[in-house]
Design a protein around this motif. Structure first.
Motif, mmCIF file in Angstrom:
data_model
loop_
_atom_site.group_PDB
_atom_site.id
_atom_site.type_symbol
_atom_site.label_atom_id
_atom_site.label_comp_id
_atom_site.label_asym_id
_atom_site.label_seq_id
_atom_site.Cartn_x
_atom_site.Cartn_y
_atom_site.Cartn_z
ATOM 1 N N ILE A 34 -9.591 -3.632 -12.495
ATOM 2 C CA ILE A 34 -9.880 -5.036 -12.215
ATOM 3 C C ILE A 34 -8.474 -5.300 -11.640
ATOM 4 N N VAL A 35 -7.682 -4.490 -11.125
ATOM 5 C CA VAL A 35 -6.288 -4.987 -10.643
ATOM 6 C C VAL A 35 -6.091 -4.582 -9.135
ATOM 7 N N TRP A 36 -7.227 -4.238 -8.402
ATOM 8 C CA TRP A 36 -7.063 -3.485 -7.087
ATOM 9 C C TRP A 36 -6.407 -4.800 -6.116
ATOM 10 N N GLY A 37 -6.762 -6.239 -6.246
ATOM 11 C CA GLY A 37 -6.037 -6.920 -5.537
ATOM 12 C C GLY A 37 -4.723 -6.966 -5.375
ATOM 13 N N HIS A 38 -3.784 -6.353 -6.479
ATOM 14 C CA HIS A 38 -2.483 -6.459 -6.186
ATOM 15 C C HIS A 38 -1.935 -5.421 -4.865
ATOM 16 N N HIS A 39 -2.747 -4.873 -4.235
ATOM 17 C CA HIS A 39 -2.500 -4.210 -2.972
ATOM 18 C C HIS A 39 -2.530 -5.478 -1.837
ATOM 19 N N MET A 40 -3.126 -6.536 -2.218
ATOM 20 C CA MET A 40 -3.563 -7.506 -1.126
ATOM 21 C C MET A 40 -3.051 -8.653 -1.226
ATOM 22 N N PHE A 41 -1.867 -8.905 -2.108
ATOM 23 C CA PHE A 41 -1.280 -10.199 -2.421
ATOM 24 C C PHE A 41 -1.081 -11.016 -0.943
ATOM 25 N N PHE B 237 -4.885 -11.488 -9.879
ATOM 26 C CA PHE B 237 -4.767 -10.009 -10.177
ATOM 27 C C PHE B 237 -3.352 -9.858 -10.419
ATOM 28 N N THR B 238 -2.262 -10.696 -10.459
ATOM 29 C CA THR B 238 -0.998 -10.964 -10.959
ATOM 30 C C THR B 238 -1.321 -10.750 -12.277
ATOM 31 N N PHE B 239 -2.143 -11.538 -13.115
ATOM 32 C CA PHE B 239 -2.159 -11.533 -14.515
ATOM 33 C C PHE B 239 -2.647 -10.355 -15.000
ATOM 34 N N THR B 240 -3.891 -9.621 -14.455
ATOM 35 C CA THR B 240 -4.672 -8.486 -14.689
ATOM 36 C C THR B 240 -3.284 -7.102 -14.725
ATOM 37 N N THR B 241 -2.838 -7.371 -13.525
ATOM 38 C CA THR B 241 -2.053 -6.231 -13.332
ATOM 39 C C THR B 241 -0.717 -6.030 -14.345
ATOM 40 N N THR C 261 9.512 -0.572 -12.087
ATOM 41 C CA THR C 261 9.284 -1.345 -10.948
ATOM 42 C C THR C 261 8.089 -1.855 -10.491
ATOM 43 N N GLY C 262 7.159 -1.435 -11.095
ATOM 44 C CA GLY C 262 5.727 -1.950 -11.056
ATOM 45 C C GLY C 262 5.644 -3.412 -11.422
ATOM 46 N N ILE C 263 6.511 -3.800 -12.476
ATOM 47 C CA ILE C 263 6.687 -5.065 -12.968
ATOM 48 C C ILE C 263 7.067 -6.156 -11.640
ATOM 49 N N ILE C 264 7.831 -5.522 -10.877
ATOM 50 C CA ILE C 264 8.358 -6.212 -9.671
ATOM 51 C C ILE C 264 7.049 -6.425 -8.574
ATOM 52 N N LEU C 265 6.410 -5.406 -8.270
ATOM 53 C CA LEU C 265 5.555 -4.989 -7.273
ATOM 54 C C LEU C 265 4.185 -5.940 -7.763
ATOM 55 N N GLY C 266 3.982 -5.843 -9.071
ATOM 56 C CA GLY C 266 2.759 -6.658 -9.414
ATOM 57 C C GLY C 266 2.592 -7.943 -9.726
ATOM 58 N N ASP C 267 3.805 -8.391 -9.391
ATOM 59 C CA ASP C 267 4.170 -9.864 -9.679
ATOM 60 C C ASP C 267 3.889 -10.558 -8.132
ATOM 61 N N SER C 268 2.951 -11.424 -7.941
ATOM 62 C CA SER C 268 2.729 -11.602 -6.592
ATOM 63 C C SER C 268 3.729 -12.325 -5.704
ATOM 64 N N THR C 269 4.584 -13.277 -6.481
ATOM 65 C CA THR C 269 5.597 -13.925 -5.851
ATOM 66 C C THR C 269 6.647 -12.844 -5.590
ATOM 67 N N TYR D 245 10.143 0.275 1.657
ATOM 68 C CA TYR D 245 10.514 1.434 0.947
ATOM 69 C C TYR D 245 10.462 1.196 -0.574
ATOM 70 N N PHE D 246 10.450 -0.003 -1.241
ATOM 71 C CA PHE D 246 10.392 -0.222 -2.557
ATOM 72 C C PHE D 246 9.081 0.402 -2.916
ATOM 73 N N VAL D 247 8.152 0.076 -2.423
ATOM 74 C CA VAL D 247 7.079 0.379 -2.913
ATOM 75 C C VAL D 247 6.805 1.990 -2.643
ATOM 76 N N VAL D 248 7.282 2.519 -1.948
ATOM 77 C CA VAL D 248 7.313 3.930 -1.539
ATOM 78 C C VAL D 248 7.956 4.725 -2.740
ATOM 79 N N ALA D 249 9.102 3.972 -3.102
ATOM 80 C CA ALA D 249 9.838 4.532 -4.338
ATOM 81 C C ALA D 249 9.023 4.341 -5.498
ATOM 82 N N HIS D 250 8.549 3.395 -5.737
ATOM 83 C CA HIS D 250 7.757 3.033 -6.905
ATOM 84 C C HIS D 250 6.449 3.909 -7.181
#
Lengths: 604, 392
Positions: A341-348, A360-364, A409-417, A426-431
């Motif tokens: 139930i978190v797939w939407g965090h790729h689609m913010f 999705f931020t919440f579930t992520t 670093t997922g805490i950064i990427l999972g936060d929609s803001t 490249y931050f995503v690539v590193a993560h």
């Protein structure tokens, strides 16, 4: 046990004139090629996965060279890519995207899904739960051969004239649907889709088999709460696979229809190459939903087996029970549930309703809790242990290290803001490389070093293992740690060349450093390959239980036989983590040893 | 040079490791002949690997500090050029500090334990299987911290993404195609005219419906000008594949999806001129120009043209893989003062004027046969389903 008897019959279905006490004469073909023995299938998966891994890592080394020294001529480009894609040794921009795409596809699906979960689920499920073989050996064989077929098709797609698929491993349409948009979306993309469809069939057959085997074929006394964490991880991984892979299949089929039969599931209002196409009413965002509905669980399909292997390797080598066995199971289940139930965090920023982004931020971010519990439990497991620092153990510790670094670093990427500004950089690539690429590879290596004696009856050379580990772990951080910083500086991923943006000129030296680490790290995998393949033939012969481990696979003889145990299947009397239990002479008590008189269960 | 150094260091490291393990092997010959070649770690291995684990902790810290010093000048974590950007930067800093803290502590524990409890013959591990209190503590602490981050994040997200329909905004269309961007301004009526790819023809590259009254004063441009201090609502359209409009300095990004209109709104808080005068930006530009000067020297020596010196400009970069030239799909963004913006806008031709001019020049070239074309276009009207004006 009727299930076991049935299974035994099945394994010898074509040749029923004997029982397994007598040695069964296999032909070369039934033993090594169309084998229905889970141990042989595990080896087939592993070796196919390693070969695909060599291709995938090799590709990454090529495009890393392009990124560090853009537009420079290298002989190796011309040799490997040919005159069309690397005229005079300079990599062309379309083949760069193809390399990135196929690297991602191969590493995620063919190495980390099939190579990791396929190998160890097959090897360990029957051996650790005390079963003669998988529930259906025949289906297991089909599963492997479909995987092999899909690998072959994927490799063939590299050689078609219009080039392999180059729309990124996420194959978002319309780019992946229209050959006018990029040449790789021609035959290359068709082969990609066919290969993946076969792969999914293979994966489903494997997963169904794993689930049925774990539920039905456990030996006497092997309750669910006495299963090693490896089995829990494989079991739950298989369930997620069954739930999510069909969705990718449907996405692939719909895309195939859009491409070949003129439907408009994902396409609408397109003007390309000077003409308006007929597509009307479809939505690429729908494809993104379908893709990530698999795509996100997929990263857990990759990482959960690694977690299971690491838990087992860590407990054995720490000579200590895994800390919080039940909490570990609970967190596997929680991660598995949340992963769907978190797939939407790729689609913010995909254009979907921002309200969905909030959900999705919440579930992520919730998923961070079970992950944190696991990390703390591993750290507590090695606390006050008696750590036997075998290569497998080093990779297990390395896993925890990269999993923490990459996971945070997922805490950064999972936060929609925050994702608004680092999305697709490249931050995503590193993560994701640290948290699911490198970590899962470490899990794979830990598994290979640890269970090599079970796979091949021989030991791998430990000193080569040590060198392999240290160079790999230094290089892994050397590659992916600086990558966070160029990502935070705004460098988008999948750029063939950054020189068109003078703003990024001062990041060029970082790219050189990253590439050098990547090249060295890649080359040193040869140490592993050498160790792996030479030890098959020349390694020191293994004892039955070299790591003094408690689980059932080490009660089976070193020599591989049909049915795993020559006599009765062992009965289980205790949980799998009785290491250094007070009141015993040895620092491990195997699962089939009954409780002594007056011995108490010390864990909860 | 750096690369050579790294290779040399890593190769030496490998050789040193090899030699060390060899020495340990040799010292064992007398000690335990039987177990020496078992390929299972013995006390010597545990000792060496334990120390290396501790050393690796040092490596992690060193690489962190090195990266912070040399690459830690992060233009995207400060100096935002939009109003909401400040909020994002603040949340980013809070999160980053937190992450560094957790990273430092957990890596230290992990590697220190690996060193401290390295195996020794006769050492007894502690049988410690579970502790509900500990599990509770380390489930609840992350839960509380994350709850804080989630609340802050969602608050900021809602403020950024939901545009109040009452609010007065400037609507600008950003239009993407392989591999360039265009902008469309709504003109005096502040309403974008209807558009669809089926209207694309000649200079009407954006597919604007020229029969729509709202479209008559629409203006197209290949450079994006926006006024400082006014909220701009961007409407994104793509004519071919997915693109993503990434405005790094404004902390803004939105995918551009063919077949639908996506949107993102922000208020620029610094003009291009003001941004260029910030000391951090000036330092960065100077550093970049030094690099470019050095590179130019090499190019000139080879007989190529030297690179232009760099002056800072905002830009939109495409950030969703869109084809072979994805890496060079960009548009210059200029933030003007409101007066400069108004003046610039006045100087631009409307799309209607451009279409008329094109028609006139075509008519001059071949007098008959033009009337048929425009009739064909209007006949297609009923096919049109999406229009930016229709999406609120």
């Amino acid at each position: 046990m009727s299930a076991v008897a049935h299974n035994h019959d099945h394994a010898h279905g074509h040749d029923h004139a004997h029982d397994h006490e007598h040695h069964h004469k296999d032909t070369f073909i039934t033993k090594y090629i169309f084998s229905i023995d889970h141990k042989m299938i595990a080896k087939q998966y592993l070796i196919t996965g390693i070969i695909m891994g060599v291709i995938g890592v090799g590709m990454s080394m090529l495009f890393r060279m392009q990124l560090a020294w853009p537009g420079e001529s290298f002989k190796i480009f011309n040799v490997l890519l040919g005159d069309k894609w690397a005229p005079e040794g300079v990599m062309a921009n379309d083949i760069y995207l193809a390399l990135v795409t196929i690297h991602g596809t191969i590493m995620v699906f063919f190495v980390l899904t099939a190579g990791l979960s396929g190998t160890f689920s097959n090897l360990l499920i029957p051996l650790q739960i005390g079963a003669r073989d998988m529930a259906s050996g025949f289906m297991n064989m089909i599963s492997y051969w479909l995987f092999f077929l899909s690998s072959v098709i994927m490799v063939i797609s590299l050689f078609v004239e219009s080039g392999p698929a180059s729309a990124g491993w996420t194959i978002y349409p319309p780019l992946s649907a229209l050959p006018q948009a990029i040449s790789g979306s021609g035959t290359g993309m068709t082969l990609w889709l066919v290969s993946m469809a076969i792969f999914i069939a293979s994966s489903l057959m494997g997963s169904l088999n794993y689930v049925v085997t774990v539920i039905n074929l456990r030996t006497k006394g092997m309750s669910m709460t006495r299963l090693p964490l490896t089995i829990w991880a494989f079991f739950v991984t298989a369930i997620i696979g069954i739930l999510s892979f069909p969705v990718l299949l449907s996405a692939a089929l719909l895309l195939l229809m859009d491409r070949s039969f003129g439907t408009s599931f994902f396409l609408s209002d397109i003007f390309i190459a000077g003409e308006v196409l007929h597509y009307q009413g479809g939505s690429p965002v729908l494809f993104e939903h379908l893709f990530w509905f698999l795509g996100h669980p997929e990263v857990y399909i990759v990482i959960l087996p690694a977690m299971g292997l690491v838990s087992e390797v860590m407990a054995t080598n720490a000579r200590k029970p895994i800390f919080g066995y039940r909490a570990m199971i609970m967190s596997i289940l929680a991660i598995a549930f949340l992963s769907t139930i978190v797939w939407g965090h790729h689609m913010f920023v995909s254009g979907m309703n921002p309200f969905l982004g909030s959900v999705f931020t919440f579930t992520t971010l919730l998923i961070a809790i079970p992950s944190a519990v696991k990390a703390f439990n591993w750290i507590t497991t090695i606390w006050k242990g008696n750590l036997q620092l075998n290569p497998a153990m080093l990779f297990a510790i390395g896993f925890v290290s990269t999993f923490i670094t990459g996971g945070l670093t997922g805490i950064i990427l999972g936060d929609s803001t925050l994702d608004i500004n680092v999305h697709d950089t490249y931050f995503v690539v590193a993560h994701f490389h640290l948290v699911m690429g490198i970590s899962a590879l470490y899990g794979l290596f830990a598994g290979v070093y640890h269970w090599y004696p079970k796979l091949f009856g021989r030991m791998m050379n430990k000193n080569m293992g040590y060198i392999h580990f240290w160079i790999t772990s230094v290089c892994a951080y050397g590659v992916f740690f600086p990558m966070h910083f160029i990502g935070l500086a705004g460098l988008p991923r999948r750029y063939y060349d950054n020189t068109n943006f003078p703003l990024f000129d001062d990041l060029q030296n970082v790219n050189v450093i990253i590439t050098v680490f990547a090249l060295v790290g890649g080359v040193f995998q040869l140490v592993f390959l050498y160790n792996f393949f030479v030890s098959i033939f020349y390694g020191k012969r293994a004892e039955q239980n070299p790591w003094r481990s408690t689980t059932l696979e080490w009660t089976a003889p070193v020599e591989h036989i049909h049915g795993n145990w020559p006599g009765e299947i062992p009965t289980v009397h205790r949980w799998p983590y009785d290491y250094s239990k007070p009141g015993h002479d040895e620092d491990f008590v195997m699962q089939h040893i009954p409780y002594k008189e007056g011995e108490e269960q010390l864990h909860h | 040079m750096t690369s050579l150094l790294i290779i040399v260091v890593l190769v030496l490291l490998a050789v040193a490791l090899w030699q060390l393990t060899k020495i340990f092997d040799l010292t064992q010959v007398g000690a335990r002949v039987a177990g020496a070649n078992s390929q299972v770690a013995n006390d010597k291995d545990n000792n060496l690997q334990g120390y290396l684990m501790f050393g690796f902790l040092a490596f992690i810290y060193i690489i962190t500090i090195y990266c912070l010093i040399y690459f830690g000048d992060l233009p995207l974590m400060s100096n935002s050029a939009s109003v909401h950007g400040k909020e994002i930067d603040r949340l980013m800093w809070i999160t980053v500090v937190l992450i560094f803290l957790v990273q430092t502590v957990t890596q230290a524990l992990l590697h220190y334990f690996a060193f401290k409890y390295r195996g020794r013959q006769g050492q007894q591990a502690l049988y410690y299987a579970d502790n509900d209190k500990l599990e509770f503590i380390w489930s609840v602490i992350p839960a509380i911290v994350l709850a804080g981050l989630i609340l802050y994040g969602l608050y900021a997200w809602t403020n950024i993404m939901f545009v109040d329909s009452e609010e007065e905004v400037i609507e600008i269309e950003v239009y993407a195609k392989q591999f360039s961007w265009e902008a469309r301004y709504s003109g005096k009526d502040n309403t974008l005219g209807k558009a669809n790819v089926r209207y694309i023809e000649g200079v009407n590259t954006l597919g604007v419906d020229m029969s729509d009254p709202n479209a008559q004063d629409d203006i197209s441009a290949t450079e994006l000008h926006i006024p400082k201090g006014k909220k701009v609502l961007f409407k994104f359209r793509s004519q071919d594949v997915l693109h993503s409009a990434y405005f790094p300095h404004f902390r803004a990004q939105m995918n551009v999806v063919p077949g639908m209109v996506t949107q993102f709104a922000f208020t620029p808080s610094l003009t291009t001129t003001e941004m260029r005068e910030l000391p951090e930006i000036q330092a960065k530009v100077e550093r970049i120009n030094q690099i470019r000067a050095k590179r130019s020297e090499k190019l000139v020596a080879k007989g190529d043209a030297a690179l232009d010196p760099y002056t800072f400009d905002f830009f939109i970069a495409c950030n969703k893989i869109c084809g072979a030239s994805h890496y060079n799909m960009q548009m210059k963004v200029v933030v003007d003062t409101p007066e400069e913006y108004a003046a610039w806008l006045k100087g631009q031709k409307t799309i209607a004027e451009k279409v008329k001019e094109e028609k006139a020049s075509q008519a001059a070239e071949n007098a008959p046969a033009t009337a048929v074309d425009s009739a064909a276009v209007t006949a297609k009207n009923d096919v049109v389903s999406q229009s930016p004006a229709g999406q609120k």
